[in-house]
Enzyme design. Structure first.
Site, PDB file in Angstrom:
ATOM      1  CB  SER A 158      -0.863   0.025   1.263  1.00  0.00           C
ATOM      2  OG  SER A 158      -1.470   1.299   1.419  1.00  0.00           O
ATOM      3  CE1 TYR A 172      -3.373  -2.395   5.051  1.00  0.00           C
ATOM      4  CE2 TYR A 172      -3.047  -0.090   4.460  1.00  0.00           C
ATOM      5  CZ  TYR A 172      -3.365  -1.389   4.098  1.00  0.00           C
ATOM      6  OH  TYR A 172      -3.660  -1.688   2.787  1.00  0.00           O
TER       7      TYR A 172
HETATM    8  N1  LIG Z   1      -8.424  -0.419  -1.713  1.00  0.00           N
HETATM    9  C1  LIG Z   1      -7.384   0.364  -1.495  1.00  0.00           C
HETATM   10  O1  LIG Z   1      -7.488   1.602  -1.547  1.00  0.00           O
HETATM   11  C2  LIG Z   1      -6.056  -0.254  -1.192  1.00  0.00           C
HETATM   12  C3  LIG Z   1      -4.932   0.575  -1.221  1.00  0.00           C
HETATM   13  C4  LIG Z   1      -3.683   0.039  -0.952  1.00  0.00           C
HETATM   14  C5  LIG Z   1      -3.546  -1.310  -0.690  1.00  0.00           C
HETATM   15  N2  LIG Z   1      -4.645  -2.111  -0.646  1.00  0.00           N
HETATM   16  C6  LIG Z   1      -4.432  -3.535  -0.395  1.00  0.00           C
HETATM   17  O2  LIG Z   1      -4.906  -4.224  -1.518  1.00  0.00           O
HETATM   18  C7  LIG Z   1      -5.193  -5.577  -1.168  1.00  0.00           C
HETATM   19  C8  LIG Z   1      -6.541  -5.963  -1.739  1.00  0.00           C
HETATM   20  O3  LIG Z   1      -7.524  -5.235  -1.016  1.00  0.00           O
HETATM   21  P1  LIG Z   1      -8.784  -4.602  -1.717  1.00  0.00           P
HETATM   22  O4  LIG Z   1      -8.604  -3.150  -1.683  1.00  0.00           O
HETATM   23  O5  LIG Z   1      -9.062  -5.252  -3.006  1.00  0.00           O
HETATM   24  O6  LIG Z   1      -9.906  -4.922  -0.636  1.00  0.00           O
HETATM   25  P2  LIG Z   1     -10.852  -6.185  -0.470  1.00  0.00           P
HETATM   26  O7  LIG Z   1     -11.902  -6.124  -1.517  1.00  0.00           O
HETATM   27  O8  LIG Z   1     -11.271  -6.188   0.955  1.00  0.00           O
HETATM   28  O9  LIG Z   1      -9.908  -7.427  -0.771  1.00  0.00           O
HETATM   29  C9  LIG Z   1      -9.221  -8.147   0.236  1.00  0.00           C
HETATM   30  C10 LIG Z   1      -9.538  -9.615   0.008  1.00  0.00           C
HETATM   31  O10 LIG Z   1      -8.676 -10.405   0.809  1.00  0.00           O
HETATM   32  C11 LIG Z   1      -9.406 -11.521   1.299  1.00  0.00           C
HETATM   33  N3  LIG Z   1      -8.711 -11.939   2.509  1.00  0.00           N
HETATM   34  C12 LIG Z   1      -8.425 -11.180   3.598  1.00  0.00           C
HETATM   35  N4  LIG Z   1      -7.759 -11.890   4.512  1.00  0.00           N
HETATM   36  C13 LIG Z   1      -7.609 -13.130   3.986  1.00  0.00           C
HETATM   37  C14 LIG Z   1      -6.990 -14.317   4.458  1.00  0.00           C
HETATM   38  N5  LIG Z   1      -6.401 -14.372   5.661  1.00  0.00           N
HETATM   39  N6  LIG Z   1      -7.025 -15.423   3.660  1.00  0.00           N
HETATM   40  C15 LIG Z   1      -7.604 -15.375   2.448  1.00  0.00           C
HETATM   41  N7  LIG Z   1      -8.205 -14.270   1.949  1.00  0.00           N
HETATM   42  C16 LIG Z   1      -8.200 -13.172   2.715  1.00  0.00           C
HETATM   43  C17 LIG Z   1     -10.822 -10.983   1.527  1.00  0.00           C
HETATM   44  O11 LIG Z   1     -11.813 -11.985   1.369  1.00  0.00           O
HETATM   45  P3  LIG Z   1     -12.344 -12.841   2.623  1.00  0.00           P
HETATM   46  O12 LIG Z   1     -12.767 -11.855   3.668  1.00  0.00           O
HETATM   47  O13 LIG Z   1     -13.459 -13.639   2.035  1.00  0.00           O
HETATM   48  O14 LIG Z   1     -11.192 -13.686   3.042  1.00  0.00           O
HETATM   49  C18 LIG Z   1     -10.953  -9.989   0.369  1.00  0.00           C
HETATM   50  O15 LIG Z   1     -11.532 -10.608  -0.760  1.00  0.00           O
HETATM   51  C19 LIG Z   1      -5.124  -5.638   0.367  1.00  0.00           C
HETATM   52  O16 LIG Z   1      -3.906  -6.238   0.733  1.00  0.00           O
HETATM   53  C20 LIG Z   1      -5.155  -4.171   0.771  1.00  0.00           C
HETATM   54  O17 LIG Z   1      -4.492  -3.973   1.998  1.00  0.00           O
HETATM   55  C21 LIG Z   1      -5.885  -1.604  -0.892  1.00  0.00           C
END
Ligand SMILES: NC(=O)c1ccc[n+]([C@@H]2O[C@H](COP(=O)([O-])OP(=O)(O)OC[C@H]3O[C@@H](n4cnc5c(N)ncnc54)[C@H](OP(=O)(O)O)[C@@H]3O)[C@@H](O)[C@H]2O)c1
Length: 247
Positions: free
Chosen positions: A139, A151
């Site tokens: 991130s 985080y």
């Molecule tokens: N959105 C942003 O602005 C942003 C910015 C920077 C970085 N990120 C990073 O991008 C990545 C993807 O996040 P996203 O933004 O796409 O949000 P998201 O839609 O919440 O995606 C995260 C996914 O990870 C799965 N997950 C979480 N813990 C898990 C575990 N222990 N085992 C297996 N699956 C797991 C969740 O599904 P389940 O709950 O079903 O397991 C969910 O589908 C994350 O690492 C987040 O920190 C996001």
């Protein structure tokens, strides 16, 4: 895109991981789609077709990571890549004071660091055999802090580990990189945490005046998995609209 073997994508049911799975499947790749909840994964597989294999597993646990590796081994295709997109900011603090802080940091560690480490380590031999690609999703918070809490610090841990992975995979023809996105609101990460006003404010902090989309991040990850990126390794790439410069 990776042509030989499956690409394992954690966090594939929603957000950035889902967009990665969609791009890979559209390019004809086999995808092992991993998340804890089966429903979003089954929906994804229903939409994208038989080249998507949904595996409900918690990859922050040994058993979950081993279950994914066992599925990959049973499919017999090998492992062309791993995209560790699982992560986020888990809630659930039940204690106050230092005990609560410990709970928060432990949960952040498991969600963002162990989820990537255990998955990649469970698949390490298969990745090595296939000269595979590893992409860790960090991130922009790792580059500028996350405004309190651990985080950003947890995501930053992935960077140093990716450098070691790049050194280890390089002699086998593999690569390891980090993608550190900025503000991507159409994701589970931001679900229920944004007012219309704060969404606009965050978008306005970028140089291009807008938020990012999951597919824009997925496009970069897809490139890192593809034939043109074999010389790109040990790098932190931050698609962030210019909110942090020089990456
Ligand atoms: N959105 C942003 O602005 C942003 C910015 C920077 C970085 N990120 C990073 O991008 C990545 C993807 O996040 P996203 O933004 O796409 O949000 P998201 O839609 O919440 O995606 C995260 C996914 O990870 C799965 N997950 C979480 N813990 C898990 C575990 N222990 N085992 C297996 N699956 C797991 C969740 O599904 P389940 O709950 O079903 O397991 C969910 O589908 C994350 O690492 C987040 O920190 C996001």
């Amino acid at each position: 895109m990776a042509e030989h073997g499956t690409v394992v994508v954690s966090g594939a049911g929603t957000g950035i991981g889902r967009a990665v799975a969609g791009r890979l499947a559209a390019a004809g790749c086999h995808v092992t789609a991993v998340g804890r909840r089966p429903e979003p994964l089954n929906r994804l597989a229903g939409e994208l077709g038989p080249q998507v294999d949904p595996v409900a597993a918690d990859v922050a646990t040994e058993a979950g990571a081993e279950a994914v590796a066992a599925r990959v081994a049973a499919a017999g295709r090998g492992c062309a890549g791993v995209v560790a997109a699982a992560g986020g900011i888990p809630g659930g603090r039940t204690a106050g004071g230092l005990a609560g802080i410990r709970q928060d940091w432990q949960a952040l560690f498991e969600s963002n660091v162990l989820s990537a480490v255990l998955l990649v380590e469970a698949l390490r031999e298969a990745i090595g055999k296939a000269s595979g690609r590893v992409v860790l999703v960090s991130s922009v918070a790792a580059l500028r802090g996350s405004g309190g809490g651990g985080y950003g610090a947890m995501k930053a841990a992935l960077h140093a580990w990716a450098y070691d992975l790049a050194r280890e995979l390089g002699p086998q023809g593999g690569t390891a990189n980090v993608v550190a996105p900025g503000f991507v609101p159409d994701t589970g990460f931001w679900s229920g945490r944004l007012s219309a006003e704060s969404r606009q404010e965050r978008a306005a902090q970028t140089l291009v005046g807008r938020e990012g989309t999951p597919d824009e991040v997925a496009a970069l990850i897809g490139w890192l998995l593809g034939p043109d990126a074999g010389w790109m390794t040990g790098q932190v790439l931050s698609p962030n609209g210019g909110v942090v410069l020089g990456r």
